[in-house]
Design an enzyme around this catalytic site. Structure first.
Site, PDB file in Angstrom:
ATOM      1  N   LYS A  47      32.150  48.428  48.250  1.00 48.95           N
ATOM      2  CA  LYS A  47      33.611  48.510  48.319  1.00 48.95           C
ATOM      3  C   LYS A  47      34.174  48.603  46.910  1.00 48.95           C
ATOM      4  O   LYS A  47      33.681  47.915  46.006  1.00 48.95           O
ATOM      5  CB  LYS A  47      34.214  47.289  49.028  1.00 48.95           C
ATOM      6  CG  LYS A  47      35.755  47.316  49.102  1.00 48.95           C
ATOM      7  CD  LYS A  47      36.312  46.241  50.009  1.00 48.95           C
ATOM      8  CE  LYS A  47      36.320  44.877  49.367  1.00 48.95           C
ATOM      9  NZ  LYS A  47      37.242  44.786  48.202  1.00 48.95           N
TER      10      LYS A  47
ATOM     11  N   ASP B 181      31.122  44.187  47.071  1.00 50.36           N
ATOM     12  CA  ASP B 181      32.139  44.636  46.122  1.00 50.36           C
ATOM     13  C   ASP B 181      31.511  45.164  44.844  1.00 50.36           C
ATOM     14  O   ASP B 181      30.581  44.551  44.295  1.00 50.36           O
ATOM     15  CB  ASP B 181      33.064  43.477  45.746  1.00 50.36           C
ATOM     16  CG  ASP B 181      34.302  43.398  46.614  1.00 50.36           C
ATOM     17  OD1 ASP B 181      34.685  44.422  47.203  1.00 50.36           O
ATOM     18  OD2 ASP B 181      34.886  42.303  46.708  1.00 50.36           O
TER      19      ASP B 181
ATOM     20  N   GLU C  71      45.365  44.899  51.584  1.00 49.70           N
ATOM     21  CA  GLU C  71      45.585  43.508  51.199  1.00 49.70           C
ATOM     22  C   GLU C  71      47.034  43.257  50.804  1.00 49.70           C
ATOM     23  O   GLU C  71      47.599  43.969  49.965  1.00 49.70           O
ATOM     24  CB  GLU C  71      44.671  43.097  50.045  1.00 49.70           C
ATOM     25  CG  GLU C  71      44.878  41.646  49.608  1.00 49.70           C
ATOM     26  CD  GLU C  71      43.827  41.124  48.659  1.00 49.70           C
ATOM     27  OE1 GLU C  71      43.959  39.970  48.217  1.00 49.70           O
ATOM     28  OE2 GLU C  71      42.869  41.859  48.348  1.00 49.70           O
TER      29      GLU C  71
ATOM     30  N   GLU D 129      38.087  49.139  44.630  1.00 49.27           N
ATOM     31  CA  GLU D 129      39.546  49.111  44.678  1.00 49.27           C
ATOM     32  C   GLU D 129      40.138  50.364  44.054  1.00 49.27           C
ATOM     33  O   GLU D 129      39.561  50.943  43.133  1.00 49.27           O
ATOM     34  CB  GLU D 129      40.060  47.876  43.927  1.00 49.27           C
ATOM     35  CG  GLU D 129      39.584  46.553  44.499  1.00 49.27           C
ATOM     36  CD  GLU D 129      40.049  45.358  43.669  1.00 49.27           C
ATOM     37  OE1 GLU D 129      40.827  45.568  42.712  1.00 49.27           O
ATOM     38  OE2 GLU D 129      39.636  44.222  43.978  1.00 49.27           O
TER      39      GLU D 129
ATOM     40  N   ASP E   4      33.815  40.088  45.305  1.00 49.48           N
ATOM     41  CA  ASP E   4      33.893  39.651  43.907  1.00 49.48           C
ATOM     42  C   ASP E   4      34.761  38.407  43.777  1.00 49.48           C
ATOM     43  O   ASP E   4      34.830  37.799  42.707  1.00 49.48           O
ATOM     44  CB  ASP E   4      34.372  40.773  42.986  1.00 49.48           C
ATOM     45  CG  ASP E   4      35.743  41.333  43.355  1.00 49.48           C
ATOM     46  OD1 ASP E   4      36.348  40.854  44.331  1.00 49.48           O
ATOM     47  OD2 ASP E   4      36.197  42.268  42.666  1.00 49.48           O
ATOM     48  N   SER E   5      35.369  37.986  44.882  1.00 47.33           N
ATOM     49  CA  SER E   5      36.081  36.702  44.919  1.00 47.33           C
ATOM     50  C   SER E   5      35.147  35.531  44.664  1.00 47.33           C
ATOM     51  O   SER E   5      35.603  34.411  44.430  1.00 47.33           O
ATOM     52  CB  SER E   5      36.779  36.520  46.268  1.00 47.33           C
ATOM     53  OG  SER E   5      35.877  36.747  47.339  1.00 47.33           O
TER      54      SER E   5
END
Length: 264
Positions: free
Chosen positions: A112, A82, A181, A114, A43-44
């Site tokens: 993925k 993501d 991270e 978070e 998602d970056s």
């Protein structure tokens, strides 16, 4: 040979895992041909490809769009996508539906997300639906409005203990690996030694089971900012700017195109 989720799990403590982000066909093909183990459609892309100031604005549809392009460029690497902000936080039913869309519409191998223990029911449900999940602890960029900055996490004892405990919760929930991270390298080492699934570090030191970097960061294409953990393995932005300057000069001077580049 194509990399699978079981293969990644088997690599723990035996062979370092390499992961890189990619957002389109060309970058994915380059990374895959180089022999990367995992390609993350991160998602970056909100920051690197869209110029936003955080990962929060990117949507499920946009993640699917980019993941489809990545899929076209990959033969061997495991592809992880993501789940963007608010695609899984509301409830586990919506999370499973969105994870299913991502898997089905892109042909990726895993998703993925978070977060720690608060998302155990969500991860349980996604895995139960047949969708592999990669976890993500430490600095979780989707929570930037709570953190207030992108500084390292887990430096104080209470937060470090929570991250360690969350890693065990994620393992029990069924994740096949965990991204760590921006955490102290000793904390990352303790987590890596305490869980049976591979850990993949980004700003987490050398003792994790693998490493991940952003394609555009490591190759010097994106230089709006440079996190401490980024190593430049090339300087492609400079090469690109120099090349375009030469093109402009030759067009202005009538040096391009020559007969070599013209139909006669």
């Amino acid at each position: 040979m194509a990399i699978t989720v079981p293969k990644i799990k088997e690599m723990k403590a035996k062979e370092k895992i390499t992961m890189i982000t990619a957002y389109d066909y060309t970058s994915a093909r380059i990374a895959d041909e180089a022999g990367i183990d995992i390609i993350l459609v991160g998602d970056s892309l909100a920051m690197v490809m869209q110029g936003k100031n955080s990962t929060i604005p990117v949507t499920v549809d946009e993640m699917i769009y980019h993941a489809k392009m990545v899929r076209q460029g990959v033969r061997n690497a495991l592809i992880v996508v993501d789940m963007p902000f608010m695609s899984y936080q509301a409830d586990y039913v919506e999370a499973v539906r969105n994870a299913g869309r991502i898997l089905k519409e892109t042909g990726c191998d895993a998703v993925k997300l978070e977060g720690g223990r608060e998302f155990v029911p969500t991860i349980n449900s996604i895995v139960a639906a047949g969708i592999p999940v990669m976890g993500h602890l430490g600095l979780t960029p989707q929570s930037i409005n709570i953190f207030g900055s992108y500084k390292a996490r887990g430096k104080d004892e209470a937060e470090a203990n929570k991250i360690k405990e969350d890693a065990r919760f994620l393992q029990e929930a069924g994740v096949f690996s965990i991204v760590l991270e921006s955490v102290p390298k000793q904390l990352a080492r303790e987590i890596t030694e305490s869980v049976k699934v591979p850990t993949i570090g980004i700003g987490a030191g050398v003792h994790t089971d693998g490493q991940v970097l952003v394609f555009h960061d490591m190759l010097g294409l994106f230089d709006d900012f440079k996190p401490k953990f980024v190593k430049r393995y090339a300087h492609l932005k400079k090469d690109a700017v120099d090349g375009i300057k030469e093109y402009i000069k030759e067009v202005k001077n009538g040096e391009f195109p020559t007969d070599e580049h013209s139909y006669l």
